[in-house]
Design an enzyme around this catalytic site. Structure first.
Site, short mmCIF file in Angstrom:
data_model
loop_
_atom_site.label_atom_id
_atom_site.label_comp_id
_atom_site.label_asym_id
_atom_site.label_seq_id
_atom_site.Cartn_x
_atom_site.Cartn_y
_atom_site.Cartn_z
N VAL A 290 4.57 -8.55 0.56
CA VAL A 290 3.62 -9.28 -0.29
C VAL A 290 3.86 -10.79 -0.21
O VAL A 290 2.92 -11.57 -0.01
CB VAL A 290 3.68 -8.78 -1.76
CG1 VAL A 290 2.80 -9.64 -2.65
CG2 VAL A 290 3.25 -7.32 -1.84
N GLN B 179 1.48 2.59 7.38
CA GLN B 179 2.62 2.96 6.54
C GLN B 179 2.34 2.50 5.10
O GLN B 179 1.64 1.50 4.91
CB GLN B 179 3.93 2.35 7.08
CG GLN B 179 4.08 0.86 6.98
CD GLN B 179 3.45 0.08 8.14
OE1 GLN B 179 2.46 0.51 8.71
NE2 GLN B 179 4.02 -1.08 8.47
N ARG C 244 6.36 5.93 0.89
CA ARG C 244 7.33 5.83 -0.22
C ARG C 244 6.56 5.85 -1.53
O ARG C 244 5.64 5.05 -1.73
CB ARG C 244 8.10 4.50 -0.09
CG ARG C 244 9.37 4.35 -0.90
CD ARG C 244 10.44 5.31 -0.49
NE ARG C 244 11.00 5.15 0.84
CZ ARG C 244 11.74 4.12 1.24
NH1 ARG C 244 12.00 3.11 0.45
NH2 ARG C 244 12.24 4.10 2.47
N ARG D 26 3.52 1.98 0.82
CA ARG D 26 4.57 1.73 -0.18
C ARG D 26 3.93 1.79 -1.55
O ARG D 26 2.70 1.72 -1.70
CB ARG D 26 5.18 0.31 0.01
CG ARG D 26 5.91 0.07 1.31
CD ARG D 26 7.21 0.86 1.40
NE ARG D 26 8.00 0.47 2.58
CZ ARG D 26 7.85 1.00 3.79
NH1 ARG D 26 6.94 1.94 4.00
NH2 ARG D 26 8.61 0.59 4.80
N ASN E 118 5.30 -12.47 2.13
CA ASN E 118 4.91 -12.94 3.48
C ASN E 118 3.40 -13.12 3.58
O ASN E 118 2.92 -14.17 4.02
CB ASN E 118 5.33 -11.91 4.54
CG ASN E 118 6.57 -12.32 5.29
OD1 ASN E 118 7.29 -13.22 4.86
ND2 ASN E 118 6.84 -11.66 6.39
N PHE E 119 2.66 -12.10 3.17
CA PHE E 119 1.19 -12.16 3.30
C PHE E 119 0.62 -13.33 2.51
O PHE E 119 -0.25 -14.06 2.98
CB PHE E 119 0.56 -10.85 2.80
CG PHE E 119 0.89 -9.63 3.63
CD1 PHE E 119 1.53 -9.75 4.87
CD2 PHE E 119 0.57 -8.36 3.19
CE1 PHE E 119 1.85 -8.64 5.63
CE2 PHE E 119 0.88 -7.23 3.95
CZ PHE E 119 1.52 -7.37 5.16
N TYR F 112 22.14 -1.29 4.21
CA TYR F 112 21.53 -1.29 2.88
C TYR F 112 21.49 0.14 2.32
O TYR F 112 22.06 0.41 1.26
CB TYR F 112 20.11 -1.86 2.99
CG TYR F 112 19.45 -2.13 1.67
CD1 TYR F 112 19.85 -3.18 0.85
CD2 TYR F 112 18.40 -1.33 1.22
CE1 TYR F 112 19.23 -3.42 -0.37
CE2 TYR F 112 17.78 -1.57 0.01
CZ TYR F 112 18.19 -2.61 -0.77
OH TYR F 112 17.58 -2.86 -1.98
N ASN G 89 10.00 -0.97 -4.11
CA ASN G 89 9.23 -2.15 -3.65
C ASN G 89 8.72 -3.09 -4.75
O ASN G 89 7.55 -3.04 -5.14
CB ASN G 89 8.06 -1.70 -2.77
CG ASN G 89 8.55 -1.22 -1.43
OD1 ASN G 89 9.04 -0.11 -1.32
ND2 ASN G 89 8.46 -2.06 -0.42
N1 UDP Z 1 5.56 -5.61 6.59
C1 UDP Z 1 4.51 -6.10 7.36
N2 UDP Z 1 4.46 -7.44 7.57
C2 UDP Z 1 5.35 -8.32 7.04
C3 UDP Z 1 6.41 -7.81 6.25
C4 UDP Z 1 6.48 -6.44 6.05
O1 UDP Z 1 3.68 -5.33 7.86
O2 UDP Z 1 5.19 -9.54 7.28
C5 UDP Z 1 5.63 -4.15 6.38
C6 UDP Z 1 6.96 -3.52 6.75
O3 UDP Z 1 7.01 -3.22 8.12
C7 UDP Z 1 6.98 -2.29 5.85
C8 UDP Z 1 6.20 -2.73 4.61
O4 UDP Z 1 5.46 -3.89 5.00
O5 UDP Z 1 6.27 -1.24 6.46
C9 UDP Z 1 7.09 -3.09 3.45
O6 UDP Z 1 8.07 -3.96 3.94
P1 UDP Z 1 9.05 -4.77 2.98
O7 UDP Z 1 9.94 -5.57 3.86
O8 UDP Z 1 8.26 -5.48 1.94
O9 UDP Z 1 9.85 -3.62 2.22
P2 UDP Z 1 10.62 -2.29 2.74
O10 UDP Z 1 9.90 -1.17 2.05
O11 UDP Z 1 10.50 -2.19 4.23
O12 UDP Z 1 12.02 -2.47 2.30
#
Ligand code: UDP
Length: 296
Positions: A167, A188, A256, A190, A169-170, A124, A153
Protein backbone atom coordinates in the site's frame (compact mmCIF):
# COMPACT_ATOMS: atom_id res chain seq x y z
CA UNK A 1 -6.71 4.58 24.51
CA UNK A 2 -5.48 6.07 27.78
CA UNK A 3 -3.90 3.92 30.47
CA UNK A 4 -4.28 5.95 33.64
CA UNK A 5 -2.91 3.10 35.74
CA UNK A 6 0.53 3.24 34.12
CA UNK A 7 3.22 5.11 36.06
CA UNK A 8 6.01 4.80 33.56
CA UNK A 9 6.25 3.71 29.94
CA UNK A 10 9.63 2.94 28.41
CA UNK A 11 9.70 2.63 24.62
CA UNK A 12 12.79 0.91 23.24
CA UNK A 13 13.52 1.20 19.54
CA UNK A 14 16.71 1.21 17.49
CA UNK A 15 14.87 3.12 14.72
CA UNK A 16 16.05 0.56 12.17
CA UNK A 17 12.76 0.68 10.28
CA UNK A 18 10.80 3.14 12.43
CA UNK A 19 11.07 6.92 12.49
CA UNK A 20 11.57 9.12 15.55
CA UNK A 21 9.19 11.72 14.08
CA UNK A 22 6.35 9.25 14.70
CA UNK A 23 6.74 9.65 18.47
CA UNK A 24 8.39 13.08 18.77
CA UNK A 25 5.03 14.78 19.47
CA UNK A 26 4.40 12.76 22.67
CA UNK A 27 4.54 15.04 25.72
CA UNK A 28 3.28 12.68 28.45
CA UNK A 29 5.84 12.85 31.32
CA UNK A 30 5.41 9.11 31.94
CA UNK A 31 6.81 8.39 28.47
CA UNK A 32 10.54 7.59 28.12
CA UNK A 33 12.30 6.75 24.90
CA UNK A 34 15.49 4.67 24.78
CA UNK A 35 17.31 4.23 21.47
CA UNK A 36 18.73 0.73 21.64
CA UNK A 37 18.60 -2.71 20.09
CA UNK A 38 16.12 -4.59 22.22
CA UNK A 39 18.34 -7.64 22.62
CA UNK A 40 21.16 -5.65 24.24
CA UNK A 41 19.01 -3.24 26.24
CA UNK A 42 20.92 -2.03 29.31
CA UNK A 43 18.72 -1.41 32.32
CA UNK A 44 18.51 -2.42 35.96
CA UNK A 45 14.73 -1.98 36.00
CA UNK A 46 12.12 -4.73 35.90
CA UNK A 47 8.68 -4.26 34.39
CA UNK A 48 5.12 -5.39 35.15
CA UNK A 49 4.19 -5.59 31.48
CA UNK A 50 6.37 -5.97 28.40
CA UNK A 51 5.16 -5.81 24.79
CA UNK A 52 7.68 -7.06 22.25
CA UNK A 53 6.97 -5.58 18.81
CA UNK A 54 10.62 -5.14 17.82
CA UNK A 55 11.12 -6.45 14.29
CA UNK A 56 11.15 -5.22 10.72
CA UNK A 57 7.93 -6.27 8.99
CA UNK A 58 8.57 -5.37 5.35
CA UNK A 59 9.95 -8.22 3.19
CA UNK A 60 12.74 -6.20 1.45
CA UNK A 61 13.96 -4.96 4.85
CA UNK A 62 14.07 -8.31 6.61
CA UNK A 63 15.42 -10.11 3.54
CA UNK A 64 18.32 -7.64 3.46
CA UNK A 65 19.29 -8.32 7.08
CA UNK A 66 18.10 -11.81 8.03
CA UNK A 67 20.49 -12.37 10.95
CA UNK A 68 19.51 -9.08 12.53
CA UNK A 69 15.83 -9.94 12.03
CA UNK A 70 16.18 -13.27 13.82
CA UNK A 71 18.14 -11.55 16.57
CA UNK A 72 15.52 -8.83 17.12
CA UNK A 73 12.70 -11.34 17.48
CA UNK A 74 14.27 -14.25 19.28
CA UNK A 75 17.17 -12.75 21.24
CA UNK A 76 14.94 -9.73 21.85
CA UNK A 77 12.43 -12.05 23.52
CA UNK A 78 15.16 -13.67 25.64
CA UNK A 79 16.40 -10.26 26.84
CA UNK A 80 12.94 -8.90 27.54
CA UNK A 81 11.89 -12.01 29.46
CA UNK A 82 14.80 -11.27 31.82
CA UNK A 83 13.32 -7.84 32.48
CA UNK A 84 9.80 -9.03 33.36
CA UNK A 85 8.76 -8.99 37.01
CA UNK A 86 7.58 -12.29 38.43
CA UNK A 87 3.91 -12.68 37.54
CA UNK A 88 4.16 -9.96 34.90
CA UNK A 89 2.53 -10.01 31.47
CA UNK A 90 4.44 -10.57 28.24
CA UNK A 91 2.85 -9.59 24.90
CA UNK A 92 4.35 -10.42 21.52
CA UNK A 93 3.41 -9.54 17.97
CA UNK A 94 4.02 -12.64 15.90
CA UNK A 95 2.73 -12.56 12.31
CA UNK A 96 0.30 -14.06 9.83
CA UNK A 97 3.54 -15.00 8.00
CA UNK A 98 3.78 -18.01 10.32
CA UNK A 99 1.07 -19.56 8.08
CA UNK A 100 3.46 -19.28 5.10
CA UNK A 101 1.72 -19.91 1.76
CA UNK A 102 -1.49 -21.30 3.26
CA UNK A 103 -3.36 -24.29 1.88
CA UNK A 104 -6.51 -23.53 3.88
CA UNK A 105 -8.53 -20.33 3.81
CA UNK A 106 -9.33 -18.52 5.98
CA UNK A 107 -6.54 -19.43 8.40
CA UNK A 108 -7.64 -20.29 11.95
CA UNK A 109 -5.06 -20.13 14.76
CA UNK A 110 -5.01 -23.95 14.76
CA UNK A 111 -3.66 -24.07 11.18
CA UNK A 112 -0.05 -25.21 11.34
CA UNK A 113 1.08 -23.33 8.25
CA UNK A 114 3.23 -24.02 5.22
CA UNK A 115 6.62 -22.40 5.78
CA UNK A 116 10.00 -23.14 4.21
CA UNK A 117 12.76 -22.96 6.80
CA UNK A 118 15.40 -22.70 4.04
CA UNK A 119 13.50 -20.06 2.07
CA UNK A 120 14.16 -16.34 1.60
CA UNK A 121 11.41 -15.31 4.01
CA UNK A 122 12.56 -17.70 6.73
CA UNK A 123 14.39 -15.12 8.85
CA UNK A 124 11.02 -13.52 9.50
CA UNK A 125 8.65 -16.52 9.40
CA UNK A 126 10.82 -18.83 11.40
CA UNK A 127 11.97 -16.33 14.01
CA UNK A 128 8.31 -15.45 14.63
CA UNK A 129 7.55 -19.16 14.92
CA UNK A 130 10.50 -19.87 17.19
CA UNK A 131 9.68 -16.91 19.43
CA UNK A 132 6.12 -18.23 19.72
CA UNK A 133 7.61 -21.62 20.64
CA UNK A 134 9.77 -19.99 23.34
CA UNK A 135 6.84 -18.08 24.83
CA UNK A 136 4.32 -20.92 24.75
CA UNK A 137 6.88 -23.27 26.28
CA UNK A 138 7.50 -20.69 29.03
CA UNK A 139 3.74 -20.58 29.53
CA UNK A 140 3.55 -24.40 29.72
CA UNK A 141 6.55 -24.99 31.97
CA UNK A 142 6.71 -21.77 34.06
CA UNK A 143 3.17 -20.42 33.91
CA UNK A 144 4.25 -17.28 32.04
CA UNK A 145 1.35 -14.90 31.38
CA UNK A 146 1.75 -14.53 27.63
CA UNK A 147 -0.36 -12.90 24.92
CA UNK A 148 0.62 -13.56 21.32
CA UNK A 149 -0.99 -11.71 18.41
CA UNK A 150 -0.74 -12.70 14.74
CA UNK A 151 -1.42 -9.52 12.74
CA UNK A 152 -2.37 -9.64 9.04
CA UNK A 153 -0.97 -7.02 6.59
CA UNK A 154 -1.21 -3.72 8.44
CA UNK A 155 -1.08 -0.46 6.47
CA UNK A 156 -1.79 3.21 7.05
CA UNK A 157 -0.33 6.62 7.86
CA UNK A 158 3.16 6.96 9.42
CA UNK A 159 4.62 4.16 7.29
CA UNK A 160 8.00 5.29 6.02
CA UNK A 161 7.93 6.16 2.30
CA UNK A 162 10.70 3.63 1.53
CA UNK A 163 9.10 0.85 3.60
CA UNK A 164 8.53 -1.23 0.47
CA UNK A 165 5.21 -2.88 1.30
CA UNK A 166 2.33 -2.78 -1.16
CA UNK A 167 0.00 0.00 0.00
CA UNK A 168 2.69 2.54 0.91
CA UNK A 169 4.60 1.71 -2.28
CA UNK A 170 1.52 2.16 -4.48
CA UNK A 171 0.55 5.42 -2.79
CA UNK A 172 4.02 6.99 -2.88
CA UNK A 173 4.52 5.88 -6.49
CA UNK A 174 1.17 7.30 -7.56
CA UNK A 175 1.69 10.61 -5.77
CA UNK A 176 5.08 11.11 -7.38
CA UNK A 177 3.71 10.25 -10.84
CA UNK A 178 5.67 6.99 -11.11
CA UNK A 179 4.00 3.79 -12.34
CA UNK A 180 2.56 1.47 -9.72
CA UNK A 181 4.63 -1.71 -9.50
CA UNK A 182 2.59 -4.90 -9.25
CA UNK A 183 4.72 -7.97 -8.59
CA UNK A 184 3.71 -11.06 -10.55
CA UNK A 185 0.24 -11.04 -12.10
CA UNK A 186 -1.29 -9.28 -9.09
CA UNK A 187 -3.75 -12.12 -8.48
CA UNK A 188 -2.17 -12.90 -5.14
CA UNK A 189 -4.34 -11.66 -2.30
CA UNK A 190 -4.00 -10.23 1.18
CA UNK A 191 -6.36 -9.03 3.90
CA UNK A 192 -5.45 -5.41 4.42
CA UNK A 193 -5.96 -4.06 7.95
CA UNK A 194 -6.07 -0.34 8.60
CA UNK A 195 -3.63 0.55 11.39
CA UNK A 196 -6.20 2.06 13.80
CA UNK A 197 -8.38 -1.06 13.69
CA UNK A 198 -5.44 -3.36 14.23
CA UNK A 199 -3.91 -1.31 17.06
CA UNK A 200 -7.34 -1.26 18.71
CA UNK A 201 -7.26 -5.07 18.58
CA UNK A 202 -3.74 -5.12 20.06
CA UNK A 203 -4.81 -2.94 22.99
CA UNK A 204 -7.89 -5.04 23.65
CA UNK A 205 -6.11 -8.39 23.64
CA UNK A 206 -2.95 -7.17 25.36
CA UNK A 207 -4.56 -5.32 28.27
CA UNK A 208 -8.24 -4.32 28.04
CA UNK A 209 -10.22 -7.54 27.71
CA UNK A 210 -10.23 -10.11 30.48
CA UNK A 211 -10.00 -13.56 28.95
CA UNK A 212 -9.14 -17.14 29.85
CA UNK A 213 -7.91 -17.76 26.30
CA UNK A 214 -4.19 -18.45 26.36
CA UNK A 215 -3.35 -19.14 22.72
CA UNK A 216 -2.23 -16.99 19.79
CA UNK A 217 -4.82 -14.61 18.34
CA UNK A 218 -5.35 -13.58 14.70
CA UNK A 219 -6.00 -9.86 14.35
CA UNK A 220 -6.74 -8.43 10.93
CA UNK A 221 -9.38 -7.44 8.45
CA UNK A 222 -10.96 -10.53 6.90
CA UNK A 223 -11.87 -8.94 3.57
CA UNK A 224 -9.42 -10.48 1.11
CA UNK A 225 -8.47 -8.37 -1.90
CA UNK A 226 -6.02 -8.99 -4.72
CA UNK A 227 -2.90 -6.87 -5.09
CA UNK A 228 -3.99 -5.83 -8.59
CA UNK A 229 -7.30 -4.53 -7.24
CA UNK A 230 -5.47 -2.39 -4.68
CA UNK A 231 -3.17 -1.06 -7.42
CA UNK A 232 -6.14 -0.21 -9.64
CA UNK A 233 -7.93 1.54 -6.79
CA UNK A 234 -4.88 3.69 -5.95
CA UNK A 235 -4.42 4.47 -9.64
CA UNK A 236 -8.06 5.58 -9.89
CA UNK A 237 -7.78 7.78 -6.78
CA UNK A 238 -4.96 9.80 -8.30
CA UNK A 239 -6.47 10.00 -11.76
CA UNK A 240 -5.07 7.07 -13.67
CA UNK A 241 -1.39 6.41 -12.96
CA UNK A 242 -0.13 3.47 -15.09
CA UNK A 243 0.40 0.04 -13.56
CA UNK A 244 3.48 -1.98 -14.52
CA UNK A 245 4.11 -5.66 -13.81
CA UNK A 246 7.44 -6.75 -12.30
CA UNK A 247 8.78 -10.16 -11.27
CA UNK A 248 7.41 -11.63 -8.03
CA UNK A 249 9.60 -11.64 -4.95
CA UNK A 250 10.68 -15.20 -4.09
CA UNK A 251 8.06 -17.43 -2.48
CA UNK A 252 5.45 -14.67 -2.42
CA UNK A 253 2.39 -16.17 -0.64
CA UNK A 254 -0.61 -16.57 -2.95
CA UNK A 255 -3.28 -15.77 -0.38
CA UNK A 256 -3.83 -14.73 3.23
CA UNK A 257 -7.03 -14.25 5.22
CA UNK A 258 -7.64 -14.44 8.97
CA UNK A 259 -10.31 -16.60 10.54
CA UNK A 260 -11.51 -14.15 13.20
CA UNK A 261 -13.86 -16.50 15.10
CA UNK A 262 -11.49 -16.58 18.05
CA UNK A 263 -10.85 -12.82 18.01
CA UNK A 264 -14.60 -12.10 18.15
CA UNK A 265 -15.02 -14.57 21.04
CA UNK A 266 -12.19 -12.95 23.03
CA UNK A 267 -13.06 -9.34 22.12
CA UNK A 268 -16.80 -9.29 21.29
CA UNK A 269 -16.89 -5.50 20.89
CA UNK A 270 -13.94 -5.42 18.47
CA UNK A 271 -14.22 -5.38 14.69
CA UNK A 272 -12.50 -3.61 11.82
CA UNK A 273 -14.41 -0.38 11.26
CA UNK A 274 -12.43 1.06 8.34
CA UNK A 275 -13.10 -0.34 4.89
CA UNK A 276 -10.13 -0.82 2.61
CA UNK A 277 -11.50 1.89 0.30
CA UNK A 278 -11.58 4.40 3.18
CA UNK A 279 -8.27 3.25 4.65
CA UNK A 280 -6.33 3.46 1.39
CA UNK A 281 -7.85 6.89 0.68
CA UNK A 282 -6.85 8.12 4.17
CA UNK A 283 -3.34 6.74 3.69
CA UNK A 284 -3.11 8.53 0.37
CA UNK A 285 -4.25 11.79 1.97
CA UNK A 286 -1.68 11.43 4.74
CA UNK A 287 1.18 10.87 2.29
CA UNK A 288 -0.05 13.75 0.13
CA UNK A 289 0.03 16.12 3.13
CA UNK A 290 3.45 14.85 4.13
CA UNK A 291 4.87 15.43 0.66
CA UNK A 292 3.32 18.92 0.63
CA UNK A 293 4.77 19.75 4.06
CA UNK A 294 8.20 18.47 2.99
CA UNK A 295 8.13 20.52 -0.19
CA UNK A 296 6.97 23.71 1.58
N1 UDP B 1 3.64 -6.07 -3.81
C1 UDP B 1 3.54 -5.56 -5.10
N2 UDP B 1 4.19 -4.41 -5.37
C2 UDP B 1 4.91 -3.71 -4.46
C3 UDP B 1 4.99 -4.23 -3.14
C4 UDP B 1 4.34 -5.42 -2.86
O1 UDP B 1 2.89 -6.17 -5.97
O2 UDP B 1 5.45 -2.65 -4.81
C5 UDP B 1 2.94 -7.35 -3.52
C6 UDP B 1 3.82 -8.42 -2.92
O3 UDP B 1 4.48 -9.14 -3.92
C7 UDP B 1 2.80 -9.24 -2.14
C8 UDP B 1 1.74 -8.22 -1.71
O4 UDP B 1 1.94 -7.09 -2.55
O5 UDP B 1 2.19 -10.18 -3.00
C9 UDP B 1 1.88 -7.79 -0.28
O6 UDP B 1 3.22 -7.45 -0.08
P1 UDP B 1 3.73 -6.71 1.23
O7 UDP B 1 5.20 -6.54 1.08
O8 UDP B 1 2.90 -5.51 1.49
O9 UDP B 1 3.39 -7.75 2.40
P2 UDP B 1 3.64 -9.34 2.57
O10 UDP B 1 2.27 -9.91 2.71
O11 UDP B 1 4.35 -9.87 1.36
O12 UDP B 1 4.48 -9.45 3.80
Amino acid sequence: MLRNDVQKLVVVDNLWTGLFENISHIRDPRFHFVKSDVETLQTSEKFDEIYHLASPASPPWYMKEPKRTISANLLGAFRLLDLLKKGGRFGYTSSSEIYGDPLVSPQPESYKGQVDCTGPRSSYDESKRCTEALLFEMQRTKGLNVKVIRPFNIYGPRTRPDDGRAVSNFVTQALSGRPITVFGDGKQSRSWGYVDDIVDGFARYFWINETDYKGPLNIGNDREITVLEVAKYVSKLVGGVPIVFEPSPPQDPTNRRPDLTRAYAVMPEWSCKVSYEQGVAMTLDWFREKIKAGAA
